[in-house]
Design a protein around this motif. Sequence first.
Motif, PDB file in Angstrom:
ATOM      1  N   UNK A   1       0.843  -1.197   0.000  1.00 26.43           N
ATOM      2  CA  UNK A   1       0.000   0.000   0.000  1.00 26.43           C
ATOM      3  C   UNK A   1       0.875   1.243   0.000  1.00 26.43           C
ATOM      4  N   UNK A   2       0.712   2.054  -1.039  1.00 25.63           N
ATOM      5  CA  UNK A   2       1.425   3.320  -1.160  1.00 25.63           C
ATOM      6  C   UNK A   2       0.473   4.315  -1.814  1.00 25.63           C
ATOM      7  N   UNK A   3       0.399   5.522  -1.272  1.00 26.34           N
ATOM      8  CA  UNK A   3      -0.405   6.591  -1.870  1.00 26.34           C
ATOM      9  C   UNK A   3       0.499   7.794  -2.064  1.00 26.34           C
ATOM     10  N   UNK A   4       0.946   7.985  -3.294  1.00 25.49           N
ATOM     11  CA  UNK A   4       1.860   9.085  -3.606  1.00 25.49           C
ATOM     12  C   UNK A   4       1.144  10.417  -3.772  1.00 25.49           C
ATOM     13  N   UNK A   5      -0.192  10.422  -3.694  1.00 24.84           N
ATOM     14  CA  UNK A   5      -0.953  11.669  -3.817  1.00 24.84           C
ATOM     15  C   UNK A   5      -0.931  12.483  -2.529  1.00 24.84           C
ATOM     16  N   UNK A   6      -0.831  11.812  -1.384  1.00 27.72           N
ATOM     17  CA  UNK A   6      -0.903  12.505  -0.089  1.00 27.72           C
ATOM     18  C   UNK A   6       0.334  13.378   0.076  1.00 27.72           C
ATOM     19  N   UNK A   7       0.090  14.692   0.149  1.00 27.62           N
ATOM     20  CA  UNK A   7       1.173  15.673   0.295  1.00 27.62           C
ATOM     21  C   UNK A   7       1.193  16.307   1.683  1.00 27.62           C
ATOM     22  N   UNK A   8       0.026  16.407   2.324  1.00 30.22           N
ATOM     23  CA  UNK A   8      -0.080  17.081   3.623  1.00 30.22           C
ATOM     24  C   UNK A   8      -0.766  16.173   4.632  1.00 30.22           C
ATOM     25  N   UNK A   9      -0.107  16.023   5.784  1.00 31.90           N
ATOM     26  CA  UNK A   9      -0.627  15.186   6.854  1.00 31.90           C
ATOM     27  C   UNK A   9      -0.519  15.968   8.161  1.00 31.90           C
ATOM     28  N   UNK A  10      -1.681  16.290   8.725  1.00 26.92           N
ATOM     29  CA  UNK A  10      -1.739  17.083   9.952  1.00 26.92           C
ATOM     30  C   UNK A  10      -2.150  16.172  11.102  1.00 26.92           C
TER      31      UNK A  10
ATOM     32  N   UNK B   1       6.865   6.632  11.156  1.00 23.93           N
ATOM     33  CA  UNK B   1       7.664   5.965  10.130  1.00 23.93           C
ATOM     34  C   UNK B   1       6.778   5.178   9.173  1.00 23.93           C
ATOM     35  N   UNK B   2       5.738   4.512   9.699  1.00 24.30           N
ATOM     36  CA  UNK B   2       4.803   3.770   8.863  1.00 24.30           C
ATOM     37  C   UNK B   2       4.065   4.712   7.921  1.00 24.30           C
ATOM     38  N   UNK B   3       3.624   5.860   8.439  1.00 23.35           N
ATOM     39  CA  UNK B   3       2.911   6.822   7.596  1.00 23.35           C
ATOM     40  C   UNK B   3       3.809   7.323   6.471  1.00 23.35           C
ATOM     41  N   UNK B   4       5.081   7.532   6.770  1.00 24.90           N
ATOM     42  CA  UNK B   4       6.033   7.986   5.749  1.00 24.90           C
ATOM     43  C   UNK B   4       6.235   6.908   4.686  1.00 24.90           C
ATOM     44  N   UNK B   5       6.168   5.646   5.072  1.00 23.76           N
ATOM     45  CA  UNK B   5       6.368   4.580   4.084  1.00 23.76           C
ATOM     46  C   UNK B   5       5.176   4.440   3.146  1.00 23.76           C
ATOM     47  N   UNK B   6       3.972   4.702   3.616  1.00 25.55           N
ATOM     48  CA  UNK B   6       2.793   4.592   2.745  1.00 25.55           C
ATOM     49  C   UNK B   6       2.452   5.908   2.053  1.00 25.55           C
ATOM     50  N   UNK B   7       3.040   7.012   2.509  1.00 28.85           N
ATOM     51  CA  UNK B   7       2.835   8.338   1.902  1.00 28.85           C
ATOM     52  C   UNK B   7       4.199   8.956   1.592  1.00 28.85           C
TER      53      UNK B   7
END
Length: 188
Positions: free
Chosen positions: A133-142, A155-161
């Motif tokens: 699972x990877x989503x390269x569209x996500x640019x902003x995570x608050x 770290x997990x969020x960075x790997x999928x985004x």
Amino acid sequence: ECHFITQHGIASTIKERPCLRSFRVSNFRHQGETLVLQGCCNYSYVGVLCLLSTCQSLEHLDLQNAEFLCDQRVEELCGYLGNLVSVNVSGCRMLTDLALFALVRGCPLLNEIRMGGTDVGKRRVDQDLMNGVVNCQVKSLYLGNNSLLRDESVEMFASVCPSLEVLDLSSCCGISEGVVEVLRRCCE
């Protein structure tokens, strides 16, 4: 076929009649639809689900402080959010890492996720569930004000985004070395 009805008119109707129990508009097409329920009361998960099932072109969804939202319900809603570009579920205290992962996996066009003041960090996502699972569209995570958030989750969020450009971890006191891993994985 009433082409003169606007989104502003619909919003005014709902605002003027808070006891309105049913409202139907058919053949209403508008690009870039937005649903903001932040600060609203007396709406339910069933109502949101019903609306989304008939209006799947929604691009912006704001359910900040929706007390009924939980991980499972977010996952169910994702089935209707294929065009979603931004979502705000900040203040939804029952949401954990699983809801964030469901959004990343289920909403391929998602660019911005706001999940401040939730329970992100409370339940880690199983590694087997994350595979591929990877989503390269996500640019902003608050993710500010998530006291349970730890390095492993970040770290997990960075790997999928991997295309993150903005990561807000304000008031997340459990984060330290995880930021280094985010910088490694997210070049932007």
